[in-house]
Design a protein around this motif. Structure first.
Motif, PDB file in Angstrom:
ATOM      1  N   UNK A  89     -36.083  50.320   7.806  1.00 54.10           N
ATOM      2  CA  UNK A  89     -34.683  50.578   7.464  1.00 54.10           C
ATOM      3  C   UNK A  89     -33.806  50.262   8.664  1.00 54.10           C
ATOM      4  N   UNK A  90     -32.689  49.537   8.484  1.00 53.94           N
ATOM      5  CA  UNK A  90     -31.786  49.258   9.612  1.00 53.94           C
ATOM      6  C   UNK A  90     -31.291  50.553  10.254  1.00 53.94           C
ATOM      7  N   UNK A  91     -31.135  50.524  11.560  1.00 56.07           N
ATOM      8  CA  UNK A  91     -30.746  51.733  12.294  1.00 56.07           C
ATOM      9  C   UNK A  91     -29.343  52.211  11.944  1.00 56.07           C
ATOM     10  N   UNK A  92     -28.509  51.324  11.366  1.00 64.81           N
ATOM     11  CA  UNK A  92     -27.136  51.707  11.006  1.00 64.81           C
ATOM     12  C   UNK A  92     -27.015  52.152   9.550  1.00 64.81           C
ATOM     13  N   UNK A  93     -28.142  52.354   8.866  1.00 62.95           N
ATOM     14  CA  UNK A  93     -28.097  52.838   7.488  1.00 62.95           C
ATOM     15  C   UNK A  93     -27.673  54.307   7.498  1.00 62.95           C
ATOM     16  N   UNK A  94     -26.819  54.744   6.564  1.00 61.04           N
ATOM     17  CA  UNK A  94     -26.356  56.145   6.557  1.00 61.04           C
ATOM     18  C   UNK A  94     -27.516  57.131   6.459  1.00 61.04           C
ATOM     19  N   UNK A  95     -27.702  58.002   7.434  1.00 65.34           N
ATOM     20  CA  UNK A  95     -28.833  58.942   7.425  1.00 65.34           C
ATOM     21  C   UNK A  95     -28.839  59.859   6.202  1.00 65.34           C
ATOM     22  N   UNK A  96     -27.652  60.275   5.737  1.00 66.21           N
ATOM     23  CA  UNK A  96     -27.590  61.187   4.597  1.00 66.21           C
ATOM     24  C   UNK A  96     -28.169  60.551   3.342  1.00 66.21           C
ATOM     25  N   UNK A  97     -27.926  59.255   3.164  1.00 67.86           N
ATOM     26  CA  UNK A  97     -28.461  58.548   1.995  1.00 67.86           C
ATOM     27  C   UNK A  97     -29.987  58.500   2.069  1.00 67.86           C
ATOM     28  N   UNK A  98     -30.504  58.210   3.263  1.00 62.44           N
ATOM     29  CA  UNK A  98     -31.957  58.181   3.453  1.00 62.44           C
ATOM     30  C   UNK A  98     -32.550  59.555   3.156  1.00 62.44           C
ATOM     31  N   UNK A  99     -31.887  60.590   3.612  1.00 69.47           N
ATOM     32  CA  UNK A  99     -32.369  61.960   3.450  1.00 69.47           C
ATOM     33  C   UNK A  99     -32.508  62.353   1.976  1.00 69.47           C
ATOM     34  N   UNK A 100     -31.557  61.947   1.152  1.00 64.41           N
ATOM     35  CA  UNK A 100     -31.583  62.350  -0.249  1.00 64.41           C
ATOM     36  C   UNK A 100     -32.342  61.369  -1.148  1.00 64.41           C
ATOM     37  N   UNK A 101     -32.316  60.088  -0.798  1.00 65.53           N
ATOM     38  CA  UNK A 101     -32.901  59.082  -1.676  1.00 65.53           C
ATOM     39  C   UNK A 101     -34.417  58.988  -1.527  1.00 65.53           C
ATOM     40  N   UNK A 131     -33.406  51.554  -1.224  1.00 58.90           N
ATOM     41  CA  UNK A 131     -32.299  51.660  -0.275  1.00 58.90           C
ATOM     42  C   UNK A 131     -31.596  50.315  -0.103  1.00 58.90           C
ATOM     43  N   UNK A 132     -32.357  49.243  -0.154  1.00 65.47           N
ATOM     44  CA  UNK A 132     -31.773  47.905  -0.061  1.00 65.47           C
ATOM     45  C   UNK A 132     -30.831  47.631  -1.230  1.00 65.47           C
ATOM     46  N   UNK A 133     -31.272  47.953  -2.431  1.00 64.53           N
ATOM     47  CA  UNK A 133     -30.434  47.702  -3.603  1.00 64.53           C
ATOM     48  C   UNK A 133     -29.220  48.624  -3.644  1.00 64.53           C
ATOM     49  N   UNK A 134     -29.329  49.803  -3.038  1.00 65.32           N
ATOM     50  CA  UNK A 134     -28.183  50.701  -2.966  1.00 65.32           C
ATOM     51  C   UNK A 134     -27.078  50.131  -2.088  1.00 65.32           C
ATOM     52  N   UNK A 135     -27.472  49.512  -0.977  1.00 63.67           N
ATOM     53  CA  UNK A 135     -26.480  48.956  -0.056  1.00 63.67           C
ATOM     54  C   UNK A 135     -27.106  47.799   0.710  1.00 63.67           C
ATOM     55  N   UNK A 136     -27.174  46.642   0.059  1.00 62.84           N
ATOM     56  CA  UNK A 136     -27.818  45.480   0.669  1.00 62.84           C
ATOM     57  C   UNK A 136     -27.027  44.910   1.837  1.00 62.84           C
ATOM     58  N   UNK A 137     -25.735  45.213   1.907  1.00 64.70           N
ATOM     59  CA  UNK A 137     -24.897  44.642   2.964  1.00 64.70           C
ATOM     60  C   UNK A 137     -25.287  45.161   4.345  1.00 64.70           C
ATOM     61  N   UNK A 138     -25.944  46.326   4.404  1.00 62.10           N
ATOM     62  CA  UNK A 138     -26.347  46.875   5.695  1.00 62.10           C
ATOM     63  C   UNK A 138     -27.547  46.112   6.255  1.00 62.10           C
ATOM     64  N   UNK A 139     -28.371  45.576   5.375  1.00 62.53           N
ATOM     65  CA  UNK A 139     -29.532  44.802   5.830  1.00 62.53           C
ATOM     66  C   UNK A 139     -29.070  43.425   6.305  1.00 62.53           C
ATOM     67  N   UNK A 140     -29.448  43.028   7.509  1.00 63.16           N
ATOM     68  CA  UNK A 140     -29.021  41.720   8.031  1.00 63.16           C
ATOM     69  C   UNK A 140     -29.565  40.578   7.185  1.00 63.16           C
ATOM     70  N   UNK A 141     -28.898  39.444   7.272  1.00 66.89           N
ATOM     71  CA  UNK A 141     -29.335  38.255   6.559  1.00 66.89           C
ATOM     72  C   UNK A 141     -30.187  37.394   7.500  1.00 66.89           C
ATOM     73  N   UNK A 142     -30.663  36.258   6.994  1.00 65.66           N
ATOM     74  CA  UNK A 142     -31.426  35.333   7.827  1.00 65.66           C
ATOM     75  C   UNK A 142     -30.591  34.917   9.040  1.00 65.66           C
ATOM     76  N   UNK A 143     -31.251  34.841  10.190  1.00 66.80           N
ATOM     77  CA  UNK A 143     -30.552  34.497  11.427  1.00 66.80           C
ATOM     78  C   UNK A 143     -30.664  33.019  11.784  1.00 66.80           C
ATOM     79  N   UNK A 144     -31.377  32.248  10.949  1.00 65.78           N
ATOM     80  CA  UNK A 144     -31.523  30.817  11.209  1.00 65.78           C
ATOM     81  C   UNK A 144     -30.510  30.047  10.356  1.00 65.78           C
ATOM     82  N   UNK A 145     -29.483  29.477  10.948  1.00 70.67           N
ATOM     83  CA  UNK A 145     -28.547  28.650  10.172  1.00 70.67           C
ATOM     84  C   UNK A 145     -29.266  27.430   9.593  1.00 70.67           C
ATOM     85  N   UNK A 146     -28.772  26.943   8.476  1.00 66.34           N
ATOM     86  CA  UNK A 146     -29.410  25.815   7.798  1.00 66.34           C
ATOM     87  C   UNK A 146     -29.502  24.588   8.691  1.00 66.34           C
ATOM     88  N   UNK A 147     -28.473  24.370   9.503  1.00 68.98           N
ATOM     89  CA  UNK A 147     -28.475  23.174  10.349  1.00 68.98           C
ATOM     90  C   UNK A 147     -29.581  23.207  11.406  1.00 68.98           C
TER      91      UNK A 147
END
Length: 345
Positions: A89-101, A131-147
């Motif tokens: 889980x990303x370190x910036x995910x809301x702890x309260x959500x993790x606690x209840x979910x 947790x990913x489907x609850x808030x996928x924006x918190x999970x980082x995306x691929x770090x390799x640009x297509x180029x």
């Protein structure tokens, strides 16, 4: 006809391998250094997420025992399960959500797929994906640009744009290895890979310290506490696909994929050795395990590509966990069709 009881003896039963509980205890102990380094690097948010995940897994087990009116006891596999949830889980995910979910997902997993710590689908994977489907924006995306995928210098480009950083000791260690070890092979290790192995800086704690993960793996394998076949086949298949086909879809260049980048990102090592072979989710025969691992390696390449993904490994494990029962049905069919009939002849 042979006597089907001819293999029975009066010899007392004994464990040919360490118990699951003992393996869980040692695994937890071997991951303590990673927790210490998270503290030393002031990754307090990651430690909070891991702590909440462990507590949530423990709480779910407690609630489950209360509902079943059974005696509660400390189950180290449950604690280990919570550790791996926190590690993905990303370190910036809301702890309260993790606690209840997390407790809710683990309890539902217990009643849907059977078993608590060892259901046919890894409960930790289900919790992370929920947790990913609850808030996928918190999970980082691929770090390799297509180029970057259009040439053979992917990692050097990632170092150049600041995606990854080089540790102060990287140059000294790399120079030592090139002068004393790699010179006999004719290979040269570029700067940066030692840093990638030590700490890739991911916001997901379990992805960071690959050297420590490998160290823990070596100890557990030496004590025969984890299955080495599935992880080995998985890593070989995934590394082969990355090397041969990693840049083909973008630059039409064969045999130039960056294996180290792929293996040291996306949580590949921790997934391969600790999540993918989770007890109860894998086939039991050697051919079944090989098929399971090959499928996982292929899906890992299709989903994670050349690396730097942050949720793909969870989808890979979920997919092969779903396929695993069909492999086990095939195992049973082959056993009854060929082995038992051969014994009866």
């Amino acid at each position: 006809m042979k006597n089907k009881y001819q293999f029975l003896t009066l010899t007392p039963f004994y464990n040919s391998k360490p118990s699951i509980a003992d393996s869980a205890k040692l695994t937890l102990l071997l991951f303590v250094p990673q927790l210490v380094i998270l503290f030393l690097t002031k990754s307090y948010n990651a430690l909070i997420i891991i702590g909440i995940s462990i507590f949530s897994s423990f709480a779910a087990d407690f609630i489950n025992n209360c509902l079943k009116h059974s005696k509660f006891r400390i189950d180290f596999t449950v604690i280990l399960q919570g550790l791996f949830i926190g590690f993905f889980i990303p370190e910036n995910y809301p702890p309260a959500v993790v606690f209840f979910v997390v407790p809710v997902v683990l309890l539902l997993s217990k009643y849907i797929s059977g078993g608590f710590a060892f259901s046919w689908v890894n409960p930790a994977v289900l919790a992370v994906l929920f947790l990913f489907f609850l808030n996928s924006s918190i999970f980082p995306h691929f770090q390799i640009p297509t180029e970057y995928l259009k040439n053979i210098n992917i990692f050097s480009n990632l170092l150049g744009d600041g995606t990854f950083s080089i540790q102060p000791f990287d140059k000294v260690v790399t120079s030592f290895l090139n002068k004393n070890i790699f010179k006999f092979t004719g290979l040269t290790l570029p700067e940066g890979y030692i840093s990638l192995l030590w700490d890739n800086g991911s916001v997901i704690a379990g992805f960071r310290f690959n050297i420590l993960t490998l160290f823990a793996t070596i100890i557990l394998i030496s004590f025969d506490m984890i299955d080495w076949l599935i992880p080995s086949v998985f890593l070989i298949v995934y590394a082969f696909c990355v090397r041969i086909f990693g840049t083909v879809p973008f630059g039409n260049i064969y045999n130039s994929g960056d294996i180290l980048l792929a293996l040291c990102t996306s949580g590949t090592f921790i997934c391969a050795f600790f999540v993918l072979p989770w007890a109860g989710t894998t086939p039991s025969s050697i051919p079944g395990k090989i098929i399971y691992a090959v499928i996982a390696g292929l899906f890992s390449f299709l989903i994670n590509g050349s690396g730097t993904g942050h949720i793909g490994s969870m989808f890979v494990v979920l997919i092969v966990n779903i396929i695993s029962p069909f492999i086990q049905i095939l195992e049973d069919f082959c056993y009854t069709t060929f082995f038992l009939k051969k014994q009866e002849m």
